[in-house]
Design an enzyme around this catalytic site. Structure first.
Site, PDB file in Angstrom:
ATOM      1  N   ARG A  11      -9.936  10.311 -19.369  1.00 18.58           N
ATOM      2  CA  ARG A  11     -10.478   9.622 -20.140  1.00 18.58           C
ATOM      3  C   ARG A  11     -11.624  10.227 -20.658  1.00 18.58           C
ATOM      4  O   ARG A  11     -10.896  10.212 -21.235  1.00 18.58           O
ATOM      5  CB  ARG A  11      -9.851   8.470 -20.308  1.00 18.58           C
ATOM      6  CG  ARG A  11      -8.927   7.560 -19.031  1.00 18.58           C
ATOM      7  CD  ARG A  11      -6.868   8.613 -19.692  1.00 18.58           C
ATOM      8  NE  ARG A  11      -6.417   8.084 -19.360  1.00 18.58           N
ATOM      9  CZ  ARG A  11      -5.653   9.126 -17.809  1.00 18.58           C
ATOM     10  NH1 ARG A  11      -5.966  10.063 -17.185  1.00 18.58           N
ATOM     11  NH2 ARG A  11      -4.359   8.424 -17.268  1.00 18.58           N
ATOM     12  N   GLY A  38     -25.886 -12.204 -19.630  1.00 15.98           N
ATOM     13  CA  GLY A  38     -24.778 -12.233 -20.067  1.00 15.98           C
ATOM     14  C   GLY A  38     -24.047 -10.887 -20.396  1.00 15.98           C
ATOM     15  O   GLY A  38     -23.230 -10.251 -20.842  1.00 15.98           O
ATOM     16  N   ASP A 127     -33.482 -12.646 -23.342  1.00 13.58           N
ATOM     17  CA  ASP A 127     -33.440 -13.482 -24.377  1.00 13.58           C
ATOM     18  C   ASP A 127     -34.576 -13.953 -24.558  1.00 13.58           C
ATOM     19  O   ASP A 127     -34.542 -15.502 -24.789  1.00 13.58           O
ATOM     20  CB  ASP A 127     -32.747 -15.114 -23.772  1.00 13.58           C
ATOM     21  CG  ASP A 127     -33.303 -15.132 -22.088  1.00 13.58           C
ATOM     22  OD1 ASP A 127     -33.933 -15.106 -21.869  1.00 13.58           O
ATOM     23  OD2 ASP A 127     -32.331 -16.209 -21.651  1.00 13.58           O
ATOM     24  N   CYS A 170     -38.738   0.325 -35.607  1.00 15.00           N
ATOM     25  CA  CYS A 170     -38.368  -0.385 -34.829  1.00 15.00           C
ATOM     26  C   CYS A 170     -38.430  -2.160 -34.611  1.00 15.00           C
ATOM     27  O   CYS A 170     -38.090  -2.019 -35.909  1.00 15.00           O
ATOM     28  CB  CYS A 170     -40.333  -0.045 -34.127  1.00 15.00           C
ATOM     29  SG  CYS A 170     -41.406  -1.236 -33.987  1.00 15.00           S
ATOM     30  N   CYS A 186     -30.248 -19.715 -24.125  1.00 11.70           N
ATOM     31  CA  CYS A 186     -28.553 -20.010 -23.776  1.00 11.70           C
ATOM     32  C   CYS A 186     -29.330 -21.556 -23.276  1.00 11.70           C
ATOM     33  O   CYS A 186     -28.190 -22.449 -23.224  1.00 11.70           O
ATOM     34  CB  CYS A 186     -28.562 -19.444 -23.254  1.00 11.70           C
ATOM     35  SG  CYS A 186     -27.854 -18.326 -24.145  1.00 11.70           S
TER      36      CYS A 186
END
Length: 248
Positions: A11, A38, A127, A170, A186
């Protein structure tokens, strides 16, 4: 490519922007993903499925029950394992042809620089600002393209820094070179599960484009409001006084 690869990636081969040459570049590529939470979950799975030849996975955190709401590369059976090792198992099941190297310890500046110097693209899926600054410094030092993503609550953002280009900004040009780690946690602010999938998948797409030569990298800073479904683009330019890249 052998017959198995021609069928597996058929594909992609149908896309004139990728074709055989672009897919071969993916197969020959090495990508460093820092952070297998995540964002890294979605990015790693899609890059492995896309045929990236080798993935370097760096994360010293361990899988916890609260991660499973959004970190889809892990599962209940792997609670307590390092995220890097857990991610490697999922990638092996998805695409055994993808070579995986795991780093289960925090990469100091020297180790980070060594790994960045050996890859084609770096994905910052962390994070913490401190980690983002360190990754950016290493990418600037080695002129390695950096795809940076972030997601919190119902908001996400992405920026591509193609540091092979002499006039490219940057990460520090946009955000400086210091900040509060807890401001992006989070655990403190929460995050809607699909948000990290949206941004992590987009990071994988940008890495695929950088490697294969398809299209052009996203420019500036892209912001996504998950509650309204609206995207917003902000221009980004190199800061002549940037403490990290001004001498590049």
């Amino acid at each position: 490519m052998n017959d198995h690869q021609l069928l597996r990636y058929s594909r992609h081969l149908l896309l004139p922007q990728i074709d055989v040459e672009g897919q071969q570049r993916l197969l020959d590529a090495r990508v460093l993903i820092v952070g297998l939470g995540g964002l890294g979950s979605a990015a790693a799975l899609y890059l492995a499925a896309s045929g990236v030849g080798a993935l370097m996975l760096a994360d010293f955190d361990r899988v916890e029950l609260s991660n499973l709401q959004r970190q889809i590369i892990h599962n209940d059976a792997r609670i307590g394992e390092t995220k890097a090792a857990s991610a490697a198992q999922s990638i092996a099941a998805l695409n055994p042809g993808c070579q995986v190297e795991v780093f289960e310890q925090r990469l100091d500046d020297n180790a980070l620089a060594q790994q960045v110097s050996q890859v084609d693209v770096v994905l910052d899926c962390t994070d913490r600002f401190s980690s983002r600054y360190a990754i950016n410094r290493a990418c600037v030092a080695h002129s390695t393209p950096l795809v940076s993503g972030a997601a919190i609550a119902f908001s996400g953002q992405l920026a591509v820094f193609d540091l092979r280009q002499p006039d490219a900004p940057c990460y520090a040009c946009l955000y400086g070179d210091n900040g509060d780690d807890e401001a992006t946690s989070c655990a403190e602010s929460g995050v809607a599960a699909p948000m990290v999938g949206v941004i992590g998948s987009w990071q994988a797409l940008e890495a695929l484009k950088l490697i294969s030569g398809a299209g052009s990298a996203a420019s500036g800073l892209s912001l996504f409001d998950g509650l309204s479904g609206q995207w917003r683009q902000m221009a980004a330019s190199r800061d002549a006084q940037c403490p990290v890249c001004r001498s590049r």
